[in-house]
Design an enzyme around this catalytic site. Structure first.
Site, PDB file in Angstrom:
ATOM      1  N   HIS A  10       0.837  -1.036  -0.153  1.00 20.95           N
ATOM      2  CA  HIS A  10       0.281  -0.095   0.011  1.00 20.95           C
ATOM      3  C   HIS A  10       0.836   1.213  -0.167  1.00 20.95           C
ATOM      4  O   HIS A  10       2.213   1.083   0.559  1.00 20.95           O
ATOM      5  CB  HIS A  10      -0.996  -0.038   1.141  1.00 20.95           C
ATOM      6  CG  HIS A  10      -1.914  -1.172   1.297  1.00 20.95           C
ATOM      7  ND1 HIS A  10      -2.394  -1.709   2.162  1.00 20.95           N
ATOM      8  CD2 HIS A  10      -2.754  -1.541  -0.013  1.00 20.95           C
ATOM      9  CE1 HIS A  10      -3.446  -2.438   1.818  1.00 20.95           C
ATOM     10  NE2 HIS A  10      -3.537  -2.486   0.349  1.00 20.95           N
ATOM     11  N   GLY A  58      -2.371  -1.929  -8.404  1.00 23.67           N
ATOM     12  CA  GLY A  58      -3.414  -2.679  -8.021  1.00 23.67           C
ATOM     13  C   GLY A  58      -4.775  -2.323  -8.081  1.00 23.67           C
ATOM     14  O   GLY A  58      -5.472  -3.274  -8.458  1.00 23.67           O
ATOM     15  N   ASP A  63      -3.488  -6.524  -8.472  1.00 26.80           N
ATOM     16  CA  ASP A  63      -3.903  -7.373  -7.450  1.00 26.80           C
ATOM     17  C   ASP A  63      -4.615  -8.669  -8.255  1.00 26.80           C
ATOM     18  O   ASP A  63      -4.150  -9.772  -7.624  1.00 26.80           O
ATOM     19  CB  ASP A  63      -4.683  -6.866  -6.517  1.00 26.80           C
ATOM     20  CG  ASP A  63      -4.337  -5.802  -5.697  1.00 26.80           C
ATOM     21  OD1 ASP A  63      -3.126  -5.833  -5.436  1.00 26.80           O
ATOM     22  OD2 ASP A  63      -5.099  -4.812  -5.240  1.00 26.80           O
ATOM     23  N   ASP A  83      -1.313  -1.566   4.801  1.00 23.38           N
ATOM     24  CA  ASP A  83      -1.418  -0.418   5.752  1.00 23.38           C
ATOM     25  C   ASP A  83      -2.798  -0.552   6.398  1.00 23.38           C
ATOM     26  O   ASP A  83      -3.870  -0.354   5.824  1.00 23.38           O
ATOM     27  CB  ASP A  83      -1.300   0.969   4.748  1.00 23.38           C
ATOM     28  CG  ASP A  83      -1.743   2.093   5.748  1.00 23.38           C
ATOM     29  OD1 ASP A  83      -1.881   2.156   7.069  1.00 23.38           O
ATOM     30  OD2 ASP A  83      -1.974   3.166   5.221  1.00 23.38           O
ATOM     31  N   HIS A  90      -9.962  -0.171  -3.365  1.00 23.53           N
ATOM     32  CA  HIS A  90     -10.001  -1.389  -3.940  1.00 23.53           C
ATOM     33  C   HIS A  90      -9.942  -2.636  -3.111  1.00 23.53           C
ATOM     34  O   HIS A  90      -9.461  -3.627  -3.145  1.00 23.53           O
ATOM     35  CB  HIS A  90      -8.945  -1.614  -5.150  1.00 23.53           C
ATOM     36  CG  HIS A  90      -7.523  -1.494  -4.602  1.00 23.53           C
ATOM     37  ND1 HIS A  90      -7.060  -0.555  -3.891  1.00 23.53           N
ATOM     38  CD2 HIS A  90      -6.585  -2.343  -4.596  1.00 23.53           C
ATOM     39  CE1 HIS A  90      -5.945  -0.722  -3.512  1.00 23.53           C
ATOM     40  NE2 HIS A  90      -5.552  -1.879  -3.950  1.00 23.53           N
ATOM     41  N   ASP A  93     -10.550  -6.368  -4.040  1.00 26.26           N
ATOM     42  CA  ASP A  93      -9.558  -6.940  -4.728  1.00 26.26           C
ATOM     43  C   ASP A  93      -8.534  -7.550  -3.917  1.00 26.26           C
ATOM     44  O   ASP A  93      -8.020  -8.439  -4.126  1.00 26.26           O
ATOM     45  CB  ASP A  93      -8.847  -5.732  -5.673  1.00 26.26           C
ATOM     46  CG  ASP A  93      -9.808  -5.517  -6.745  1.00 26.26           C
ATOM     47  OD1 ASP A  93     -10.541  -6.032  -7.079  1.00 26.26           O
ATOM     48  OD2 ASP A  93      -9.524  -4.222  -7.255  1.00 26.26           O
ATOM     49  N   ARG A  99      -7.417 -13.889  -0.188  1.00 23.12           N
ATOM     50  CA  ARG A  99      -8.081 -15.059  -0.157  1.00 23.12           C
ATOM     51  C   ARG A  99      -7.561 -16.247  -0.946  1.00 23.12           C
ATOM     52  O   ARG A  99      -7.241 -17.616  -0.732  1.00 23.12           O
ATOM     53  CB  ARG A  99      -9.664 -14.800  -0.616  1.00 23.12           C
ATOM     54  CG  ARG A  99     -10.608 -16.045  -0.565  1.00 23.12           C
ATOM     55  CD  ARG A  99     -11.955 -15.910  -1.319  1.00 23.12           C
ATOM     56  NE  ARG A  99     -12.736 -16.974  -1.280  1.00 23.12           N
ATOM     57  CZ  ARG A  99     -12.388 -17.959  -2.587  1.00 23.12           C
ATOM     58  NH1 ARG A  99     -11.597 -17.476  -3.531  1.00 23.12           N
ATOM     59  NH2 ARG A  99     -12.989 -18.946  -2.520  1.00 23.12           N
TER      60      ARG A  99
END
Length: 153
Positions: A10, A58, A63, A83, A90, A93, A99
């Site tokens: 981030h 991203g 991502d 962060d 997003h 995402d 996941r």
């Protein structure tokens, strides 16, 4: 096939990731690296000896590009300096990326301490030998389920 290390950070953590990568440049040089857009460009400037491929930013699909590479078995580890104090536009995402790394059993380092542990692990030197994404037994029942062709009509 040599698996890549994926790197994401981030905005407020990009400097930290670049410093971390510079500190561990020798260990990281054993692997190709993919990174989301801005992070990849900053890493290239900080660590020119590393084989870094910048992807899209991203929020613009980077991502998701990394997530697809995880599903294809091309990623051996994910270093994602997050962060937690700043809302991300997003966020869905980011959750999808984490996941997929979890589903495919890809090691994830979300901060400097876990990233340090990751690169100092004996498993890091043998990243290509880890059974990343090989054991999806707990998902086999889900994949084999019968779906009613009239569902949702």
């Amino acid at each position: 096939m040599k698996r890549s290390i994926a790197m994401v950070a981030h905005d407020k953590k990009k400097h930290d990731l670049c410093q971390w990568a510079a500190t561990h440049e020798t260990s990281l040089s054993a692997y190709p690296i993919v990174a989301t857009g801005t992070t990849g460009r900053l890493l290239l400037a900080q660590c020119p000896s590393l084989k870094i491929t910048p992807l899209k930013s991203g929020p613009l699909g980077g991502d998701q590009q990394i997530g697809a590479m995880i599903a294809e078995g091309k990623i051996g580890a994910l270093v994602f300096f997050q962060d937690p104090m700043t809302a991300q536009p997003h966020d869905v995402d980011i959750k999808a990326l984490v996941r997929l790394a979890t589903v495919y059993d890809v090691p994830i380092a979300c901060n400097q301490s876990t990233a340090d542990l990751m690169v100092s692990s004996p498993g890091f030197a043998a990243l290509d030998k880890l059974q990343v994404g090989q054991d999806l037994n707990e998902y086999r029942a889900y994949l084999a389920r019968q779906i009613d062709p009239n569902y949702g009509r």
